[in-house]
Scaffold this motif. Structure first.
Motif, PDB file in Angstrom:
ATOM      1  N   SER A   1       0.808  -1.259  -0.028  1.00  0.00           N
ATOM      2  CA  SER A   1       0.060   0.015   0.132  1.00  0.00           C
ATOM      3  C   SER A   1       0.796   1.283  -0.176  1.00  0.00           C
ATOM      4  O   SER A   1       2.040   1.095   0.152  1.00  0.00           O
ATOM      5  CB  SER A   1      -1.016  -0.117   1.297  1.00  0.00           C
ATOM      6  N   PHE A   2       0.442   2.571   0.034  1.00  0.00           N
ATOM      7  CA  PHE A   2       1.283   3.636   0.064  1.00  0.00           C
ATOM      8  C   PHE A   2       1.805   3.698   1.222  1.00  0.00           C
ATOM      9  O   PHE A   2       1.283   3.006   2.231  1.00  0.00           O
ATOM     10  CB  PHE A   2       0.090   4.931  -0.200  1.00  0.00           C
TER      11      PHE A   2
ATOM     12  N   ARG B   1     -13.799  11.873  17.666  1.00  0.00           N
ATOM     13  CA  ARG B   1     -13.741  11.801  16.333  1.00  0.00           C
ATOM     14  C   ARG B   1     -12.332  11.758  15.757  1.00  0.00           C
ATOM     15  O   ARG B   1     -11.888  11.044  14.820  1.00  0.00           O
ATOM     16  CB  ARG B   1     -14.205  13.330  15.871  1.00  0.00           C
TER      17      ARG B   1
ATOM     18  N   PHE C   1     -11.467   8.121  15.872  1.00  0.00           N
ATOM     19  CA  PHE C   1     -11.931   7.333  14.609  1.00  0.00           C
ATOM     20  C   PHE C   1     -11.434   7.680  13.497  1.00  0.00           C
ATOM     21  O   PHE C   1     -10.670   6.519  12.758  1.00  0.00           O
ATOM     22  CB  PHE C   1     -13.291   7.816  14.646  1.00  0.00           C
ATOM     23  N   LEU C   2     -11.070   9.048  13.035  1.00  0.00           N
ATOM     24  CA  LEU C   2     -10.432   9.348  11.933  1.00  0.00           C
ATOM     25  C   LEU C   2      -8.934   8.853  11.784  1.00  0.00           C
ATOM     26  O   LEU C   2      -8.366   8.651  10.870  1.00  0.00           O
ATOM     27  CB  LEU C   2     -10.524  10.813  11.785  1.00  0.00           C
TER      28      LEU C   2
ATOM     29  N   VAL D   1      -9.261   5.037  11.027  1.00  0.00           N
ATOM     30  CA  VAL D   1      -9.767   4.900   9.545  1.00  0.00           C
ATOM     31  C   VAL D   1      -8.705   4.352   8.443  1.00  0.00           C
ATOM     32  O   VAL D   1      -8.786   3.218   7.771  1.00  0.00           O
ATOM     33  CB  VAL D   1     -10.648   5.824   8.918  1.00  0.00           C
TER      34      VAL D   1
ATOM     35  N   VAL E   1      -8.173   0.935   6.586  1.00  0.00           N
ATOM     36  CA  VAL E   1      -7.949   0.718   5.231  1.00  0.00           C
ATOM     37  C   VAL E   1      -6.996   0.148   4.638  1.00  0.00           C
ATOM     38  O   VAL E   1      -6.979  -0.986   3.902  1.00  0.00           O
ATOM     39  CB  VAL E   1      -8.039   2.175   4.627  1.00  0.00           C
TER      40      VAL E   1
ATOM     41  N   TYR F   1      -7.118  -3.566   2.679  1.00  0.00           N
ATOM     42  CA  TYR F   1      -6.700  -3.469   1.338  1.00  0.00           C
ATOM     43  C   TYR F   1      -5.430  -4.392   1.360  1.00  0.00           C
ATOM     44  O   TYR F   1      -5.248  -5.064   0.298  1.00  0.00           O
ATOM     45  CB  TYR F   1      -6.379  -1.972   0.954  1.00  0.00           C
TER      46      TYR F   1
ATOM     47  N   MET G   1     -22.542   5.577  17.343  1.00  0.00           N
ATOM     48  CA  MET G   1     -22.697   7.110  16.708  1.00  0.00           C
ATOM     49  C   MET G   1     -24.299   7.126  16.374  1.00  0.00           C
ATOM     50  O   MET G   1     -24.990   8.152  16.634  1.00  0.00           O
ATOM     51  CB  MET G   1     -22.120   7.075  15.320  1.00  0.00           C
TER      52      MET G   1
ATOM     53  N   ARG H   1     -27.925   9.615  18.121  1.00  0.00           N
ATOM     54  CA  ARG H   1     -28.918  10.222  17.743  1.00  0.00           C
ATOM     55  C   ARG H   1     -30.239  10.152  18.159  1.00  0.00           C
ATOM     56  O   ARG H   1     -31.236  11.071  18.010  1.00  0.00           O
ATOM     57  CB  ARG H   1     -29.032  10.114  16.089  1.00  0.00           C
TER      58      ARG H   1
ATOM     59  N   GLY I   1     -24.237  15.636  14.331  1.00  0.00           N
ATOM     60  CA  GLY I   1     -22.919  15.155  14.572  1.00  0.00           C
ATOM     61  C   GLY I   1     -22.367  13.848  14.353  1.00  0.00           C
ATOM     62  O   GLY I   1     -21.451  13.778  13.681  1.00  0.00           O
ATOM     63  N   PRO I   2     -22.946  13.050  15.142  1.00  0.00           N
ATOM     64  CA  PRO I   2     -22.347  11.420  14.993  1.00  0.00           C
ATOM     65  C   PRO I   2     -22.441  10.907  13.639  1.00  0.00           C
ATOM     66  O   PRO I   2     -21.551  10.235  13.031  1.00  0.00           O
ATOM     67  CB  PRO I   2     -23.414  10.734  15.954  1.00  0.00           C
ATOM     68  N   LEU I   3     -23.708  11.501  12.878  1.00  0.00           N
ATOM     69  CA  LEU I   3     -23.667  11.070  11.518  1.00  0.00           C
ATOM     70  C   LEU I   3     -22.610  11.701  10.422  1.00  0.00           C
ATOM     71  O   LEU I   3     -22.314  10.910   9.672  1.00  0.00           O
ATOM     72  CB  LEU I   3     -25.083  11.570  11.135  1.00  0.00           C
TER      73      LEU I   3
ATOM     74  N   THR J   1     -19.832  12.532  11.690  1.00  0.00           N
ATOM     75  CA  THR J   1     -18.641  11.796  12.005  1.00  0.00           C
ATOM     76  C   THR J   1     -18.427  10.452  11.174  1.00  0.00           C
ATOM     77  O   THR J   1     -17.469  10.172  10.503  1.00  0.00           O
ATOM     78  CB  THR J   1     -18.496  11.694  13.562  1.00  0.00           C
ATOM     79  N   LEU J   2     -19.506   9.781  11.232  1.00  0.00           N
ATOM     80  CA  LEU J   2     -19.358   8.617  10.341  1.00  0.00           C
ATOM     81  C   LEU J   2     -19.186   8.811   8.826  1.00  0.00           C
ATOM     82  O   LEU J   2     -18.352   8.289   8.192  1.00  0.00           O
ATOM     83  CB  LEU J   2     -20.577   7.738  10.628  1.00  0.00           C
TER      84      LEU J   2
ATOM     85  N   ALA K   1     -17.594  11.363   7.762  1.00  0.00           N
ATOM     86  CA  ALA K   1     -16.168  11.919   7.606  1.00  0.00           C
ATOM     87  C   ALA K   1     -15.429  10.684   7.525  1.00  0.00           C
ATOM     88  O   ALA K   1     -14.530  10.423   6.627  1.00  0.00           O
ATOM     89  CB  ALA K   1     -15.953  12.916   8.490  1.00  0.00           C
ATOM     90  N   GLY K   2     -15.757   9.646   8.357  1.00  0.00           N
ATOM     91  CA  GLY K   2     -14.866   8.462   8.153  1.00  0.00           C
ATOM     92  C   GLY K   2     -14.709   7.555   7.005  1.00  0.00           C
ATOM     93  O   GLY K   2     -13.879   7.123   6.521  1.00  0.00           O
ATOM     94  N   LEU K   3     -16.121   7.472   6.614  1.00  0.00           N
ATOM     95  CA  LEU K   3     -16.456   6.978   5.116  1.00  0.00           C
ATOM     96  C   LEU K   3     -15.766   7.497   4.040  1.00  0.00           C
ATOM     97  O   LEU K   3     -15.107   6.847   3.324  1.00  0.00           O
ATOM     98  CB  LEU K   3     -17.881   6.687   5.084  1.00  0.00           C
TER      99      LEU K   3
ATOM    100  N   LEU L   1     -13.187   9.588   4.362  1.00  0.00           N
ATOM    101  CA  LEU L   1     -11.867   9.150   4.442  1.00  0.00           C
ATOM    102  C   LEU L   1     -11.065   7.995   3.680  1.00  0.00           C
ATOM    103  O   LEU L   1     -10.292   7.788   3.137  1.00  0.00           O
ATOM    104  CB  LEU L   1     -11.287   9.517   5.866  1.00  0.00           C
ATOM    105  N   GLY L   2     -11.910   6.926   4.323  1.00  0.00           N
ATOM    106  CA  GLY L   2     -11.904   5.641   4.056  1.00  0.00           C
ATOM    107  C   GLY L   2     -11.671   5.522   2.539  1.00  0.00           C
ATOM    108  O   GLY L   2     -10.816   4.765   2.129  1.00  0.00           O
TER     109      GLY L   2
ATOM    110  N   LEU M   1      -8.782   7.127   0.661  1.00  0.00           N
ATOM    111  CA  LEU M   1      -7.379   6.283   0.850  1.00  0.00           C
ATOM    112  C   LEU M   1      -7.517   5.048   0.012  1.00  0.00           C
ATOM    113  O   LEU M   1      -6.529   4.703  -0.579  1.00  0.00           O
ATOM    114  CB  LEU M   1      -7.278   6.102   2.427  1.00  0.00           C
ATOM    115  N   LEU M   2      -8.704   4.354   0.083  1.00  0.00           N
ATOM    116  CA  LEU M   2      -8.753   3.251  -0.962  1.00  0.00           C
ATOM    117  C   LEU M   2      -8.629   3.650  -2.298  1.00  0.00           C
ATOM    118  O   LEU M   2      -7.781   2.812  -3.090  1.00  0.00           O
ATOM    119  CB  LEU M   2     -10.335   2.651  -0.782  1.00  0.00           C
TER     120      LEU M   2
ATOM    121  N   ASN N   1      -4.954   4.137  -2.721  1.00  0.00           N
ATOM    122  CA  ASN N   1      -4.325   2.852  -2.918  1.00  0.00           C
ATOM    123  C   ASN N   1      -4.440   2.173  -4.235  1.00  0.00           C
ATOM    124  O   ASN N   1      -3.524   1.639  -4.901  1.00  0.00           O
ATOM    125  CB  ASN N   1      -4.773   1.889  -1.856  1.00  0.00           C
TER     126      ASN N   1
END
Lengths: 192, 221
Positions: A52-53, A105, A108-109, A112, A116, A120, A149, A153, B5-7, B9-10, B12-14, B16-17, B20-21, B24
């Motif tokens: 990967s990178f 946050r 989590f970030l 990620v 990945v 991958y 998360m 809500r 907010g939580p949504l 966050t999710l 943003a993670g998605l 980002l993922g 990155l994929l 790659n």
């Protein structure tokens, strides 16, 4: 035929204080399960690329991932502390709510990119106990996190639910770290 | 359903993922689609020496590009063993293997002009040159033998694979070279004792060793 007037009647659902609709729990649980199973299936089915990178300044992707995961674990510890402040178990500053949100946050970030790369380049593997638990819990973590998360809500949850799910997410992340980053540091040394 | 907010966050993670994929996937094919011509080893009329002479100035010419990330696989000229090399980011790992008892892992740097000087345990040594990102030729010294070899650029599933594990408290280290025609040459070392390795499934890397299902992975430096 007589009817016993004293027979126990079928309990009516009490129309009193709101009994939340089961979708409140079901939707987060189902979404979380779908995320976990989806990640695992992707990791299992697709052909691991092996590479990967890499980030500049690090000797290997293993080192990058280990440090990212360590940073995520650090924020996860902040999560536990700030959650205790929110529930009044620890004295906390006024901004402990923001601290809890943003450290979560960040954790989590940070996790990620690691995930990945895992999915991958390495895929879902079961050839060793360590690897098996890491793969399983790695997928589970993102499912549990998604569920938490979505639970956030909803209003009026039972008081024990969020601490339970949050504690679960933290525990799982810790085991993931122990089975990967700690293993990496012990095997290859604390390198960058 | 008030708090976004939580949504976010999710999401943003998605995002980002997925980002990155994509990174790659695209960076994996970048080299293959590059039409960039490697200038260095192409036979120019002025180049008299067979091997590219190391220029006295250490700075490479501005047009020289370092060798691409690639896999190479081939046999020694005497056909007694197979050899595979994987190049990543200026580093290389090579595996020499006769499929029975002799094997060696070698590692080292790749110079910008494509020269390889790899070393392994027990004085194993490989000297070679990457020619136009198409093949590597050179010599390898393993276990007292000296072999010349040529390894052509390999495409998946051919290439170099490795699996390490602990099975019933024995340390397993196995390597495979999958050649272009699908032939596999591999040696399995159990606690330092070499033996022929079982076949791997070149598509998935799955292999069963001592009753245990392992996955051989593409070896990288």
């Amino acid at each position: 035929m007589t009817v016993d007037p004293n027979a126990a009647t079928q309990g009516f659902p009490s129309p009193g204080p709101a009994r939340p609709h089961p979708a409140r729990y079901l939707v987060p649980a189902l979404v979380g399960a779908a995320v976990a199973v989806g990640l695992g299936a992707y990791g299992r089915i697709h052909d691991p690329a092996g590479t990967s990178f890499n980030l500049a300044g690090f000797s290997s992707t293993g080192a990058v991932k280990s440090w990212l995961a360590t940073a995520a674990l650090f924020f996860a510890l902040v999560q536990v502390a700030s959650a205790l402040m929110l529930y009044g178990k620890l004295p906390g500053p006024r901004w402990s709510e923001a601290l809890h949100r943003w450290s979560g946050r960040a954790a989590f970030l940070l996790a990620v990119p690691v995930a990945v790369h895992c999915l991958y380049a390495l895929g879902y593997q079961t050839y060793e106990t360590r690897v098996f638990w890491h793969s399983l819990l790695g997928c589970f973590f993102f499912g549990a996190f998604s569920a938490k998360m979505l639970l956030l809500r909803s209003e009026r949850l039972p008081g024990w639910l969020l601490p339970l799910v949050g504690g679960l997410v933290f525990t799982v992340l810790t085991i993931i770290w122990l089975t990967s980053a700690l293993w990496f540091f012990r095997t290859f040394g604390v390198t960058t | 359903m008030k708090r976004p907010g939580p949504l976010l966050t999710l999401l943003a993670g998605l995002v980002l993922g997925l980002f990155l994929l994509t990174l790659n996937v695209t960076s994996g094919t970048r080299n293959a689609s590059s039409s960039y011509q490697e200038p260095a080893p192409s036979p120019t009329p002025t180049a008299g020496a067979a091997s590219p002479a190391p220029s006295p100035s250490p700075s490479p010419s501005p047009t020289a590009a370092p060798p691409e990330d690639a896999e190479y696989a081939g046999r020694t000229d005497d056909d007694s063993a197979a050899i595979a090399v994987t190049v990543r980011d200026g580093k290389a790992i090579a595996y020499f293997c006769d499929g029975r008892t002799k094997e060696s892992w070698l590692k080292g740097d790749v110079e910008d002009d494509g020269t390889l000087r790899l070393t392994g345990k027990h004085g194993a040594k490989l000297d070679g040159t990457i020619e136009a990102d198409r093949r590597i030729s050179g010599t390898v010294d393993v276990a007292g033998g000296h072999h010349a070899f040529t390894a052509d650029r390999a495409k998946k599933p051919s290439g170099l694979y490795r699996a390490t594990a602990t099975v019933r408290s024995a340390t397993i280290d196995a390597g495979w070279i999958v050649l272009r025609d699908g032939t596999q040459v591999g040696v399995l070392t159990r606690d330092g004792e070499p033996s022929p390795a079982p076949r791997i499934d070149p598509e998935t890397g799955a292999v069963t060793i001592d009753g245990r299902q392992l996955t051989a992975r593409p070896a990288t430096p």
